[in-house]
Design a protein around this motif. Structure first.
Motif, PDB file in Angstrom:
ATOM      1  N   GLN A 141       1.246  10.827  43.376  1.00 35.12           N
ATOM      2  CA  GLN A 141       1.799   9.598  43.945  1.00 35.12           C
ATOM      3  C   GLN A 141       2.660   8.848  42.929  1.00 35.12           C
ATOM      4  N   ILE A 142       2.228   8.817  41.674  1.00 31.21           N
ATOM      5  CA  ILE A 142       3.000   8.147  40.621  1.00 31.21           C
ATOM      6  C   ILE A 142       4.357   8.815  40.458  1.00 31.21           C
ATOM      7  N   GLU A 143       4.359  10.143  40.389  1.00 29.74           N
ATOM      8  CA  GLU A 143       5.621  10.875  40.220  1.00 29.74           C
ATOM      9  C   GLU A 143       6.553  10.636  41.405  1.00 29.74           C
ATOM     10  N   LYS A 144       5.998  10.635  42.606  1.00 35.11           N
ATOM     11  CA  LYS A 144       6.812  10.453  43.812  1.00 35.11           C
ATOM     12  C   LYS A 144       7.441   9.063  43.874  1.00 35.11           C
ATOM     13  N   GLN A 145       6.730   8.050  43.372  1.00 31.45           N
ATOM     14  CA  GLN A 145       7.183   6.663  43.509  1.00 31.45           C
ATOM     15  C   GLN A 145       7.901   6.118  42.277  1.00 31.45           C
ATOM     16  N   LYS A 146       8.103   6.939  41.260  1.00 34.76           N
ATOM     17  CA  LYS A 146       8.685   6.446  40.011  1.00 34.76           C
ATOM     18  C   LYS A 146      10.011   5.721  40.214  1.00 34.76           C
ATOM     19  N   ALA A 147      10.925   6.358  40.919  1.00 32.64           N
ATOM     20  CA  ALA A 147      12.259   5.772  41.116  1.00 32.64           C
ATOM     21  C   ALA A 147      12.170   4.478  41.918  1.00 32.64           C
ATOM     22  N   TYR A 148      11.334   4.479  42.946  1.00 28.33           N
ATOM     23  CA  TYR A 148      11.181   3.278  43.785  1.00 28.33           C
ATOM     24  C   TYR A 148      10.646   2.110  42.962  1.00 28.33           C
ATOM     25  N   LEU A 149       9.605   2.364  42.176  1.00 35.04           N
ATOM     26  CA  LEU A 149       8.997   1.295  41.388  1.00 35.04           C
ATOM     27  C   LEU A 149       9.974   0.723  40.375  1.00 35.04           C
ATOM     28  N   LEU A 150      10.776   1.590  39.772  1.00 35.65           N
ATOM     29  CA  LEU A 150      11.742   1.134  38.781  1.00 35.65           C
ATOM     30  C   LEU A 150      12.843   0.297  39.432  1.00 35.65           C
ATOM     31  N   ASN A 151      13.343   0.760  40.570  1.00 36.05           N
ATOM     32  CA  ASN A 151      14.459   0.071  41.224  1.00 36.05           C
ATOM     33  C   ASN A 151      14.029  -1.196  41.960  1.00 36.05           C
ATOM     34  N   LYS A 152      12.861  -1.151  42.607  1.00 40.19           N
ATOM     35  CA  LYS A 152      12.445  -2.276  43.447  1.00 40.19           C
ATOM     36  C   LYS A 152      11.542  -3.282  42.725  1.00 40.19           C
TER      37      LYS A 152
ATOM     38  N   GLY B 107       5.420  10.182  26.946  1.00 43.14           N
ATOM     39  CA  GLY B 107       5.150  10.474  28.346  1.00 43.14           C
ATOM     40  C   GLY B 107       4.943  11.954  28.610  1.00 43.14           C
ATOM     41  N   ILE B 108       3.909  12.262  29.379  1.00 44.06           N
ATOM     42  CA  ILE B 108       3.613  13.637  29.776  1.00 44.06           C
ATOM     43  C   ILE B 108       4.351  13.935  31.077  1.00 44.06           C
ATOM     44  N   ASP B 109       4.997  15.073  31.128  1.00 39.85           N
ATOM     45  CA  ASP B 109       5.706  15.469  32.344  1.00 39.85           C
ATOM     46  C   ASP B 109       4.688  15.809  33.434  1.00 39.85           C
ATOM     47  N   ILE B 110       4.646  14.985  34.478  1.00 43.50           N
ATOM     48  CA  ILE B 110       3.697  15.217  35.571  1.00 43.50           C
ATOM     49  C   ILE B 110       4.405  15.711  36.825  1.00 43.50           C
ATOM     50  N   SER B 111       5.657  16.142  36.650  1.00 46.33           N
ATOM     51  CA  SER B 111       6.403  16.635  37.813  1.00 46.33           C
ATOM     52  C   SER B 111       6.012  18.059  38.172  1.00 46.33           C
TER      53      SER B 111
END
Length: 587
Positions: A253-264, A286-290
């Motif tokens: 969920q964190i990986e999926k929402q990263k861009a949204y959280l940063l922009n919004k 940061g650990i790559d969780i993708s």
């Protein structure tokens, strides 16, 4: 010139323009790009200066002139000096006595000790100076010799010296015309538990300097840079323990929402540490969780050691650190206090700490408040449902809790919703486990202990001082199941006692009722039990693994405030943990 040392602050950026005064302040406090004596001639002749990058001469560089250059950024840069010692001369014999400062600085000058920073209390009771750490012995001898007579009479105390200090300074020509800059600085440092030993600000107001422990420099520089240069983007650094069922969903969920959280929300979340039951792994960037993080942890992680994990978190000393516990482990729950005392926030779905002895629960709350470290456990009751947060809002707004009734176990609700007709009780319990609804040890759910912990937590959040043994637990299990010594033995009793469970089912069917495992808190007392509810009850027709909580309060005396929804499963539990993490990021 950069806004901060780019080897320490990844987000540091070039300063396009600044005044000579600003440049000199920054270079004095550690920005080694400029050597002040070489700049003095061009400064006195008012000759503009460009500082360029030798390796990238095409870059714009920094433009320096004698005139103050307006810019959107009030603070132009942050610099620091390491290897500082703080020497304090104090005593009642200094108050109102003329010449003490002159004698102090003359003694240091004679021994060629350079004073970097000076601060004095208005009471004249003490004078504090910052000097190079390599000159401590020389300075100490000079001051002790100069004030030997006063020290022998007890009028002045022996010199007090602190080593392993650093000076961190923010610099900006326009700081003097903007209110609240110092407040923002001290707030940013305090938020990350960076203790300030001394403060100095010149009359020009273009520099505010603080003396802090050297171990906190990295955290201080990153925190201040985020405050003044990163457009109010908040960065959270997560240390996640438990990356199995719930933890894996959380990372997804964190990986999926990263861009949204940063922009919004201007929120950047990095997982910098993680552990499963056997291995642990860290990366301050940061650990790559993708992708492939599970394999990376198995192949490159080191053996899990909970104490060493804690030491790594302390050693990394990152801003806005959050410890995330996705386990049901008592040893991990026992470490919460040590994290909170380091101003590391704690987010957990682990109910053990919040439902242990009241002194532990209250102690963690107190520590969290004292060290300004969030302690959030919304998922302890109702997975992703906003039950605890809603209860807190009611209490904090002055409402009085009269009664709480709840079906607070998604696993038990699923089991009894499925236990109809010809269904086999033992098989349904296994199915609930396979779906991730029950705890790893199903006895915790079926014995009522899990529900008892949940109503205990709600009672405590309502203001009650209770312990688990104060809750009446009316178990529906037969004696053989309650006395089973292992999970395997327990599951065998579910098969052997099939007639017992069928009798409970048939009695409810005969009464045209549904079976619900109900928790209740009223009049300062709490209980949990399996109950039959009719079709008119709010608990009727509660589907699947849904939870429901009824809050009867002074504002909702007859018709309760109702919270209802999915109360079990890795996805919804992970979303509740994620919501708590976001709450911390939003402040």
């Amino acid at each position: 010139m950069f806004t901060a040392n780019p080897t320490i602050v990844k987000q540091a950026k070039p300063i396009k323009s600044l005044s000579y005064s600003e440049a000199m302040e920054l270079s004095h406090f550690g920005a080694s790009v400029l050597y002040p004596p070489t700049v003095q001639p061009v400064m006195s002749k008012n000759i503009p200066l460009y500082i360029k990058n030798t390796f990238h001469p095409e870059d714009e560089g920094s433009f320096i002139t004698n005139e103050s250059i307006n810019s959107e950024e009030v603070v132009k840069g942050i610099s620091h000096i390491d290897n500082i010692a703080l020497a304090t001369l104090e005593g009642n014999g200094m108050i109102g006595i003329l010449g003490v400062s002159k004698r102090l600085f003359s003694a240091l000058s004679e021994r060629q000790v350079n004073v970097i920073l000076i601060t004095q209390a208005s009471s004249e009771h003490s004078i504090c100076i910052a000097i190079d750490g390599d000159e401590v012995e020389k300075a100490e001898r000079a001051i002790q010799d100069e004030f030997a007579y006063e020290i022998s009479l007890g009028k002045i105390d022996p010199l007090h010296i602190k080593t392993k200090m650093s000076i961190v300074a923010i610099v900006g020509e326009e700081m003097k015309s903007h209110q609240g800059i110092s407040g923002r600085m001290f707030s940013a440092l305090g938020k990350d538990n960076v203790n300030i030993h001394a403060i100095a600000q010149g009359a020009s107001e273009r520099n505010i300097s603080t003396v802090i422990d050297s171990k906190n420099v990295k955290k201080a520089l990153n925190g201040l840079h985020a405050e003044f240069f990163q457009g109010h983007i908040t960065k959270l650094n997560l240390f996640v323990v438990g990356v199995g069922n719930v933890g894996a969903k959380l990372l997804e969920q964190i990986e999926k929402q990263k861009a949204y959280l940063l922009n919004k929300l201007q929120l950047s979340i990095e997982v910098v540490g993680m552990a499963n039951s056997k291995k642990m792994m860290f990366n301050k960037n940061g650990i790559d969780i993708s992708a492939n993080w599970k394999q990376n942890l198995i192949e490159n992680g080191e053996e899990l050691d909970l104490d060493l994990f804690h030491e790594y978190v302390k050693e990394m000393n990152l801003i806005n650190s959050v410890f995330v516990d996705n386990t049901a482990n008592a040893d991990i729950a026992g470490l919460y206090a040590s994290y909170l005392k380091e101003s590391v926030g704690v987010v957990t779905c682990n109910k053990i700490a919040a439902s242990s002895e009241y002194s532990v629960y209250a102690g963690l709350k107190k520590i969290a408040q004292e060290y300004n470290a969030p302690y959030l456990f919304e998922t302890n009751v109702g997975a992703g449902l906003p039950i605890i947060n809603t209860l807190n809002n009611l209490v904090q707004s002055g409402d009085q809790i009269l009664k709480i009734q709840a079906v607070a176990s998604g696993s038990l609700n699923f089991i009894f919703n499925s236990f109809v007709g010809d269904a086999n009780f033992a098989k349904i319990v296994d199915e609930a486990g396979d779906l991730g609804f029950t705890e790893p040890d199903p006895r915790i759910d079926l014995s009522g202990v899990d529900v008892a912990r949940k109503i205990l937590i709600l009672a405590r959040e309502s203001g009650a001082k209770m312990n688990l043994e104060d809750i009446e637990n009316k178990s529906f299990l037969p004696k053989s199941s309650l006395e089973a010594v292992s999970i395997e033995d327990f599951k065998k009793t579910l098969i052997e006692e099939a007639a017992h469970f069928d009798a409970i089912k048939e009695k409810a069917a005969a009464n045209n009722a549904e079976l619900k495992y109900v928790a209740e808190f009223v009049g300062g007392k709490a209980n949990v039990s399996l109950q039959e509810v009719d079709s008119k009850h709010p608990f009727s027709n509660l589907q699947g693994s849904d939870n429901i909580v009824l809050f009867f309060t002074e504002r909702y005396p007859e018709y309760p405030l109702i919270i209802k929804g999915a109360g079990a499963g890795a996805d919804v539990t992970a979303s509740g943990i994620f919501a708590d993490i976001i709450r911390i990021g939003k402040g």
